[in-house]
Scaffold this motif. Structure first.
Motif, PDB file in Angstrom:
ATOM      1  N   HIS A 161       0.839  -1.205   0.000  1.00 43.02           N
ATOM      2  CA  HIS A 161       0.000   0.000   0.000  1.00 43.02           C
ATOM      3  C   HIS A 161       0.871   1.251   0.000  1.00 43.02           C
ATOM      4  O   HIS A 161       1.404   1.655   1.034  1.00 43.02           O
ATOM      5  CB  HIS A 161      -0.905   0.020   1.243  1.00 43.02           C
ATOM      6  N   GLU A 190      -0.019   4.166  -0.096  1.00 41.31           N
ATOM      7  CA  GLU A 190      -0.563   5.295   0.684  1.00 41.31           C
ATOM      8  C   GLU A 190      -0.008   5.334   2.096  1.00 41.31           C
ATOM      9  O   GLU A 190      -0.127   6.339   2.791  1.00 41.31           O
ATOM     10  CB  GLU A 190      -2.094   5.215   0.769  1.00 41.31           C
ATOM     11  N   VAL A 191       0.562   4.206   2.521  1.00 40.94           N
ATOM     12  CA  VAL A 191       1.115   4.166   3.874  1.00 40.94           C
ATOM     13  C   VAL A 191       2.506   4.782   3.854  1.00 40.94           C
ATOM     14  O   VAL A 191       3.397   4.299   3.174  1.00 40.94           O
ATOM     15  CB  VAL A 191       1.184   2.725   4.401  1.00 40.94           C
ATOM     16  N   VAL A 215      -0.442   7.312   7.369  1.00 41.10           N
ATOM     17  CA  VAL A 215      -0.727   7.396   5.944  1.00 41.10           C
ATOM     18  C   VAL A 215      -0.339   8.772   5.418  1.00 41.10           C
ATOM     19  O   VAL A 215      -0.156   9.716   6.172  1.00 41.10           O
ATOM     20  CB  VAL A 215      -2.228   7.142   5.651  1.00 41.10           C
ATOM     21  N   GLN A 237      -7.611   9.845   3.668  1.00 38.83           N
ATOM     22  CA  GLN A 237      -7.723   8.522   3.072  1.00 38.83           C
ATOM     23  C   GLN A 237      -7.743   7.413   4.100  1.00 38.83           C
ATOM     24  O   GLN A 237      -7.819   6.240   3.758  1.00 38.83           O
ATOM     25  CB  GLN A 237      -6.502   8.267   2.152  1.00 38.83           C
ATOM     26  N   VAL A 250      -7.849   3.341   3.340  1.00 35.67           N
ATOM     27  CA  VAL A 250      -6.654   2.495   3.506  1.00 35.67           C
ATOM     28  C   VAL A 250      -6.949   1.379   4.512  1.00 35.67           C
ATOM     29  O   VAL A 250      -6.581   0.217   4.298  1.00 35.67           O
ATOM     30  CB  VAL A 250      -5.458   3.344   3.994  1.00 35.67           C
ATOM     31  N   SER A 275      -8.948  -1.281   2.883  1.00 35.31           N
ATOM     32  CA  SER A 275      -8.156  -2.072   1.942  1.00 35.31           C
ATOM     33  C   SER A 275      -7.262  -3.062   2.679  1.00 35.31           C
ATOM     34  O   SER A 275      -7.182  -4.241   2.324  1.00 35.31           O
ATOM     35  CB  SER A 275      -7.300  -1.137   1.078  1.00 35.31           C
TER      36      SER A 275
END
Lengths: 409, 404, 234
Positions: free
Chosen positions: B87, B89-90, B221, B226, B230, B233
């Motif tokens: 991920h 986004e992390v 994140v 988000q 996240v 997900s």
């Protein structure tokens, strides 16, 4: 004088609509203030009583320095002199010695942090509601018994049940580690999840034995008949306990963050009311200004006739006061009725809040109160602010010259 | 054309219009700033908790959040790490072991939260590394411990002293170890400082017999908006034995308080609005009645009733709009320096510290605040003028004369 | 007996920052029992002169003496007191206090002087009887005609036995019949009770009633007429 009052009254009702609207504005502000303060103060009181009866008590006797650093070494001897002094204070409902210590509670391969609370069940009943919150089993009995009552959450986390034995591990008065086997005789659900997750009640004699604290206690918790006696009793006791090197603290000093969060909410409410009152005051200012300027010709004539200037100012002041008094009376009456209703039917704040509040031991309700201070304080404040707002129109009347008034357009 | 007339009518009685304006501006600015202060405070509390301990997202063994037992472990951390790395986004992630224990000095002992961290990874997540007041942050050496000021005071220890930590091992026995205090920290959360100690991850794993296992993965994140996406997900991609929580799941009370406060504020705006309406009604009534003759003339020369209505309403609305513009201007003027310097509420310091926020509060001027204030005032002005406007249209001349 | 004397009385006031010399030096004397009209065209300074005599205003230069006392040396409060006790006013319009009845309007100044209720009621009612307006006692100004209002104003002006009654264009808003009747009333009071009246007017119907005429033009006394003949019915 009476003619002046009569004139003032008739002047007020000369413009019915305007006066009614102004009175309505004052009533609105007063009513809101009374209801809001009633809810705030009423709910605080209930919450305070609830919280102190599940934690500190109204007052506590401690060794100086204990509050900043609650160690076993800052304990003191619970002797007969102290008990005599406490018994002689008539406003005290009850008092109870306690010992607090951090401990580890374990059962086989599971252990959890806990807080040991050594209490004397008989005296404790006058001070707190712990024993009333026993869900299963029973509360502890006095004497040198190694039996404990634990919080419901702690029981679950540890995976034990009534009748089981657990090991209590803690550091004693002398600094060495001590342990003991204790039997669980009861389970409490206090409603405060902090307590339910960590509290382990045991007889104070057992605690003293376990910790090696002969005759010593951490605090003495005190309950009063009336919360309003708090400061008086504290002062009184403090004087008499000073020679014993002991300090008396209020619940607010024992739990400053709780007290301050109440203060914080309190100030927030007052701040909002201040804004409200200021806005209404502007309305009064404008209205009175209009009511005065449109009468300048009349005032001019009356001054020409020889009416002393101050008399005229007083006349207008009477008019203002009449409007204010009616608004205050109506507002207090309506507000008081609402408060009375809420007192009889506390407002439930919802399930979501109930769960969240349980963390702190608050009750998910809003109460009110009919204490006369609310009515008096609000009325005086609004009266004062309204009079200050009226100062400008009154000043204009004071400065009016007869000819200027007569010729005013 | 109607606008011009309305505007000029407003200024026929300067003093009256100015007083209304001032009352509107004062009410508005006061509400805006109070709102901003409260909003800022709640947000600060949330942000502080996030940056102190909670992070944006937490991953544990299922059930750990309710029951933080040492037995509920992430036994295959690499498995979880692999999913995290997928991920982008992390931004950062770190491993932790969390347990409860007792820390003792020669003088005293205290229950503690033992937070075992990867020092460098943790540095990216929380602000502990920046809160050192004495000594230094963890390096990852065995037997080093970082304790809070409140804890140090309670145990009556200082830099360099030795302390013993005791906690329950995985196999049920009591594990303990000696530590040397390499650093003392202070955060804005005094309650936290009284009970939290930090040691290197590996030391804890060794002391408690955990092997490779950890209690928690904490994540930050890139874009805080988000977070929920996240979290979902991650949740979908991880096996069901794990639980994935956002900071909102972990701090429901704060989230609730923030939303509740916004709701209360709305109510407050309405109340202040009502108070303003009273003043506006009276003022517009006066403005209408003293122009009765003029309005009569207008109607006589053929001005339709609805235009008369519109003219009165317009006057009041223009006043409201003007008040809004000035109010926002003044409000922002006061707000900007405050947003940088913050407001010192140290009289409530202990309460604020236990809330988890420092004594200095930074107000935050949310869009919601600007909109609430900016929209409500013209509406209030409009509503206040309705009754007077109706009167203007329907008046009887005889009635008017009685009011002189 | 002289009750009013002015010496070189001047008054300048600002009219939009333009100085206006309303009075340029008036010397006059008024005695008790007079029925005098200060006559002249608009802008001649009539009202200004009346205001100065009536202790409503202070001169820019010169002196005004009321019963020998120098008014320019008095404070505002003292002037108000003098007006209350010694001077009666009748204005052109808006004489009465709208929220009070006719009776209460007449009682008003007595109330200010501290006369107890019963006494003031008695005096007011007696006066209304004498003036023939007793039936107006409980009426409010809005319920009375212009003429009726002015008659009540006369009653109010004389109820305190003032040293002098000043009337500024009292008939200006009335039709000629009503105006004439009002003048009759004031003449009667002057005759029967020796009340001193000073009018200011540009209305010939008023001027012809005056026993003494002071003609004002451009802030100065132009001439003076004294009539010995008794006034005639209008």
């Amino acid at each position: 004088m009476r003619l002046l009052l009569r004139m003032a009254w008739r002047n007020v009702w000369r413009n019915k609509r305007r006066s009614i609207i102004t009175i309505a504005a004052v009533t609105f502000a007063v009513m809101l203030a009374v209801v809001m303060r009633g809810m705030q103060l009423g709910t605080y009181e209930k919450n305070i009583e609830q919280v102190v009866r599940l934690s500190s008590g109204y007052l506590q006797v401690q060794r100086p320095g204990y509050q900043e650093n609650p160690t076993l070494r800052r304990s003191f001897v619970y002797d007969s002199t102290l008990q005599r002094i406490l018994k002689s204070e008539t406003r005290i409902n009850g008092f109870s010695p306690r010992i607090y210590a951090d401990a580890l509670l374990s059962k086989r391969d599971n252990s959890f942090g806990a807080m040991l609370v050594g209490i004397d069940p008989e005296n404790e009943n006058l001070v707190s509601d712990f024993s009333k919150r026993v869900r299963r089993g029973r509360f502890i009995k006095p004497g040198l018994r190694y039996e404990v009552v634990v919080g419901e959450k702690l029981l679950q986390n540890l995976g034990v049940d009534l009748g089981d034995s657990v090991v209590v591990l803690t550091q004693g008065f002398d600094g060495f580690l001590r342990d003991a086997f204790c039997t669980i005789v009861g389970v409490v659900k206090t409603g405060s999840s902090e307590l339910d997750r960590a509290a382990v009640f045991l007889p104070i004699k057992a605690a003293q034995d376990l910790l090696g604290m002969d005759g010593r206690v951490s605090v003495v918790a005190i309950s009063l008949y009336r919360l309003s006696d708090l400061e008086k009793v504290k002062r009184h006791l403090q004087e008499r306990l000073k020679p014993l090197n002991l300090k008396v603290l209020t619940w607010g000093e024992v739990m400053p963050s709780f007290k301050q969060s109440i203060e914080f909410d309190n100030v927030g409410g007052l701040l909002f009311l201040a804004i409200l009152v200021v806005v209404v005051a502007f309305g009064i200012l404008n209205t009175m200004l209009m009511a005065v300027t449109e009468r300048f010709r009349e005032f001019g004539v009356v001054l020409a006739l020889g009416m002393p200037q101050m008399r005229l100012v007083v006349l207008v002041l009477y008019e203002i006061l009449m409007i204010l008094v009616i608004g205050l009376a109506a507002g207090n009456l309506l507000g008081g009725s609402v408060n009375w209703y809420i007192l009889k039917h506390p407002i439930y704040m919802g399930k979501q809040l109930e769960e969240l509040y349980s963390q702190f031991g608050f009750l998910p309700y809003m109460w009110s109160t009919l204490r006369w201070q609310i009515f008096l304080n609000n009325s005086l404040t609004i009266l004062l602010v309204a009079l200050v707002a009226s100062a400008y129109p009154l000043w204009k009347v004071y400065r009016l010259e007869p000819l200027k008034g007569i010729r005013y357009t | 054309m109607l606008w011009k007339i309305a505007w000029r009518n407003l200024w026929r009685n300067k003093r009256r219009s100015v007083i209304i304006l001032v009352s509107v501006v004062v009410g508005m600015v006061a509400m805006m700033l109070t709102d901003a202060l409260y909003t800022g405070m709640i947000r600060q509390v949330l942000t502080n908790q996030v940056s102190l301990e909670v992070g944006h997202i937490q991953i544990h063994r299922k059930g750990f959040h309710d029951n933080p037992s040492i037995k509920l472990l992430i036994e295959r951390p690499d498995e979880v790490e692999a999913v995290i790395r997928q991920h982008p986004e992390v931004l950062h992630h770190a491993r932790r072991v969390l347990t409860y224990g007792i820390l003792s000095s020669s003088y005293n002992s205290s229950g503690v939260n033992i937070v075992s961290v990867e020092p460098e990874a943790e540095r990216q997540i929380t602000l502990i590394s920046k809160s050192i007041v004495q000594g230094r942050y963890l390096k990852g050496e065995a037997h080093e411990v970082l304790i809070g000021e409140g804890l140090a005071r309670k145990l009556e220890v200082s830099l360099g002293d030795k302390v013993v930590a005791m906690a329950s091992r995985l196999d049920g026995s009591i594990g303990s170890d000696v530590f040397r205090i390499v650093g003392i920290y202070r955060t804005f959360d005094s309650e936290h400082d009284k009970v939290t100690m930090y040691i290197p991850l590996e030391t804890a794993q060794h002391m408690l017999g955990l092997g490779d296992a950890v209690s928690e993965f904490v994540l930050m994140v890139k874009d805080v908006r988000q977070v929920d996406a996240v979290r979902d997900s991650l949740r979908n991609q991880l096996p069901p034995i794990y639980e994935t929580l956002s900071y909102r799941d972990v701090l429901p009370l704060l989230v609730y308080q923030s939303e509740a406060m916004a709701q209360w504020m709305m109510i407050y705006y309405v109340i202040i609005g009502i108070a303003l309406v009273f003043g506006i009604v009276n003022t517009m009534l006066m403005a209408v009645f003293e122009r009765m003759q003029e309005i009569g003339v207008l109607k006589a020369i053929g001005m339709p009733n609805r235009k008369v209505l519109a003219m009165i309403l317009l006057e009041s609305t223009i006043l409201g709009l003007l008040g809004t513009v000035i109010g926002i201007g003044v409000g922002m003027l006061i707000y900007w320096p405050l947003s940088h310097s913050g407001l010192n509420l140290s009289v409530f310091s202990e309460s604020l510290a236990s809330f988890g926020v420092g004594a200095v509060i930074y107000p935050v001027m949310d869009l919601r605040i600007l909109l609430s204030a900016g929209v409500s005032i013209p509406i209030v002005a409009l509503v206040g003028a309705i009754y007077p406007a109706i009167k203007a249209v329907r008046f009887e001349p005889v009635e008017a004369m009685r009011y002189i | 007996m002289e009750i009013i004397r002015t010496e070189k009385l001047e008054k300048v006031y600002q009219d939009n920052s333009v100085p206006v010399h309303a009075l340029k030096g008036i010397d006059l004397s008024i005695s008790a029992g007079e029925f005098t009209v200060i006559a002249g065209p608009s802008g001649s300074g009539k009202t200004t002169l009346l205001n100065l005599i009536g202790a409503l205003d202070k001169p820019t230069a010169g002196k005004v003496y009321l019963e020998g006392e120098d008014l320019s040396a008095k404070s505002k409060g003292q002037l108000a007191n003098i007006r209350l006790n010694k001077i009666g006013f009748i204005f052109q319009a808006y004489n009465l206090i709208p929220v009070l009845t006719a009776l209460e309007n007449i009682e008003f100044t007595m109330m200010l002087r501290g006369i107890p209720e019963k006494e003031r009621r008695r005096r007011a009612l007696a006066l209304m009887e004498e003036l023939g307006i007793a039936e107006l006692a409980n009426k409010r100004p809005t319920e009375m005609s212009g003429g009726q209002q002015q008659r009540v104003a006369v009653a109010r002006a004389i109820v305190n036995d003032p040293t002098i009654v000043l009337a500024d264009e009292p008939t200006a808003n009335l039709d000629s019949v009503t105006g004439s009747r009002l003048l009759d009333l004031m003449e009667r009071m002057n005759r029967e009770h020796n009340i001193t009246f000073v009018f200011s007017s540009h209305d010939p119907k008023v001027i012809e009633r005056g026993r003494r005429l002071l003609w004002l033009r451009d802030g100065l006394i132009e001439k003076e007429d004294v009539r010995d003949a008794a006034p005639s019915e209008g």
